[in-house]
Design an enzyme around this catalytic site. Structure first.
Site, PDB file in Angstrom:
ATOM      1  N   ASN A   1      -3.960   8.269   2.962  1.00 49.79           N
ATOM      2  CA  ASN A   1      -2.684   7.692   3.385  1.00 49.79           C
ATOM      3  C   ASN A   1      -2.648   7.359   4.874  1.00 49.79           C
ATOM      4  O   ASN A   1      -1.579   7.104   5.431  1.00 49.79           O
ATOM      5  CB  ASN A   1      -1.540   8.646   3.027  1.00 49.79           C
ATOM      6  CG  ASN A   1      -1.417   8.835   1.536  1.00 49.79           C
ATOM      7  OD1 ASN A   1      -1.764   7.952   0.761  1.00 49.79           O
ATOM      8  ND2 ASN A   1      -0.951   9.991   1.125  1.00 49.79           N
TER       9      ASN A   1
ATOM     10  N   ARG B   1       0.825  -1.214   0.000  1.00 53.74           N
ATOM     11  CA  ARG B   1       0.000   0.000   0.000  1.00 53.74           C
ATOM     12  C   ARG B   1       0.861   1.266   0.000  1.00 53.74           C
ATOM     13  O   ARG B   1       0.551   2.239  -0.693  1.00 53.74           O
ATOM     14  CB  ARG B   1      -0.936  -0.015   1.212  1.00 53.74           C
ATOM     15  CG  ARG B   1      -1.958   1.076   1.184  1.00 53.74           C
ATOM     16  CD  ARG B   1      -3.037   0.841   2.265  1.00 53.74           C
ATOM     17  NE  ARG B   1      -3.675   2.102   2.513  1.00 53.74           N
ATOM     18  CZ  ARG B   1      -3.584   2.801   3.646  1.00 53.74           C
ATOM     19  NH1 ARG B   1      -2.920   2.313   4.682  1.00 53.74           N
ATOM     20  NH2 ARG B   1      -4.171   3.961   3.769  1.00 53.74           N
TER      21      ARG B   1
ATOM     22  N   TRP C   1       2.218   1.722  -3.489  1.00 54.81           N
ATOM     23  CA  TRP C   1       1.101   2.037  -4.378  1.00 54.81           C
ATOM     24  C   TRP C   1       0.673   3.494  -4.191  1.00 54.81           C
ATOM     25  O   TRP C   1       0.521   4.242  -5.157  1.00 54.81           O
ATOM     26  CB  TRP C   1      -0.036   1.071  -4.089  1.00 54.81           C
ATOM     27  CG  TRP C   1      -1.293   1.273  -4.878  1.00 54.81           C
ATOM     28  CD1 TRP C   1      -1.435   1.866  -6.095  1.00 54.81           C
ATOM     29  CD2 TRP C   1      -2.602   0.862  -4.484  1.00 54.81           C
ATOM     30  NE1 TRP C   1      -2.746   1.846  -6.492  1.00 54.81           N
ATOM     31  CE2 TRP C   1      -3.484   1.234  -5.516  1.00 54.81           C
ATOM     32  CE3 TRP C   1      -3.110   0.212  -3.371  1.00 54.81           C
ATOM     33  CZ2 TRP C   1      -4.843   0.987  -5.454  1.00 54.81           C
ATOM     34  CZ3 TRP C   1      -4.470  -0.048  -3.322  1.00 54.81           C
ATOM     35  CH2 TRP C   1      -5.321   0.335  -4.347  1.00 54.81           C
ATOM     36  N   HIS C   2       0.486   3.907  -2.953  1.00 54.50           N
ATOM     37  CA  HIS C   2       0.051   5.278  -2.693  1.00 54.50           C
ATOM     38  C   HIS C   2       1.144   6.291  -3.034  1.00 54.50           C
ATOM     39  O   HIS C   2       0.839   7.392  -3.485  1.00 54.50           O
ATOM     40  CB  HIS C   2      -0.400   5.438  -1.238  1.00 54.50           C
ATOM     41  CG  HIS C   2      -1.775   4.913  -1.003  1.00 54.50           C
ATOM     42  ND1 HIS C   2      -2.797   5.694  -0.516  1.00 54.50           N
ATOM     43  CD2 HIS C   2      -2.297   3.681  -1.196  1.00 54.50           C
ATOM     44  CE1 HIS C   2      -3.900   4.957  -0.415  1.00 54.50           C
ATOM     45  NE2 HIS C   2      -3.611   3.731  -0.818  1.00 54.50           N
ATOM     46  N   ASP C   3       2.401   5.919  -2.840  1.00 50.70           N
ATOM     47  CA  ASP C   3       3.490   6.820  -3.217  1.00 50.70           C
ATOM     48  C   ASP C   3       3.487   7.040  -4.725  1.00 50.70           C
ATOM     49  O   ASP C   3       3.559   8.173  -5.185  1.00 50.70           O
ATOM     50  CB  ASP C   3       4.836   6.257  -2.757  1.00 50.70           C
ATOM     51  CG  ASP C   3       5.988   7.205  -3.054  1.00 50.70           C
ATOM     52  OD1 ASP C   3       5.852   8.416  -2.770  1.00 50.70           O
ATOM     53  OD2 ASP C   3       7.028   6.745  -3.543  1.00 50.70           O
TER      54      ASP C   3
END
Length: 113
Positions: free
Chosen positions: A80, A41, A44-46
């Site tokens: 986040n 995650r 992915w979020h970065d």
């Protein structure tokens, strides 16, 4: 070519030994903390934060898979939530292998998970 003396070149020497050491350390972090999903995650979020409208702004405003997620305000964005813990889990890897970029560490964490 003549190089301007004011130009700074960034050169990092990331060797196979460094990559293997980081890989082993990340594998241990994942095993010890059962944190594979949050590392996926995090990466992915970065990477998912890239904003083409900010691409010409000073780094790290445009985002992307550049480890900008570790900075405010990005890390505090609602989507986040909880990822600051994942960032902290990987700090020992950066401390042990300072020539390796945060971005590479985050992506390796995801790949190893």
């Amino acid at each position: 070519a003549n190089q301007n003396s004011n130009t700074k070149q960034l050169k990092m020497a990331v060797t196979k030994e460094i990559l293997n050491g980081a890989k082993e350390m990340i594998d241990k972090i994942i095993l010890d903390n059962s944190c594979g999903p949050i590392l996926v995650r995090l990466a992915w979020h970065d990477s998912g934060t890239f904003d083409v409208n900010l691409a010409k702004e000073e780094w790290p405003k445009a985002g992307g898979a550049i480890a900008s997620i570790r900075f405010e305000p990005e890390i505090n964005h609602g989507a986040n939530a909880g990822l600051s813990g994942a960032v902290k889990l990987l700090e020992p890897v950066k401390a042990a292998f300072p020539d390796m970029s945060y971005a590479d560490i985050y992506q390796m964490g995801s790949a190893r998970a």
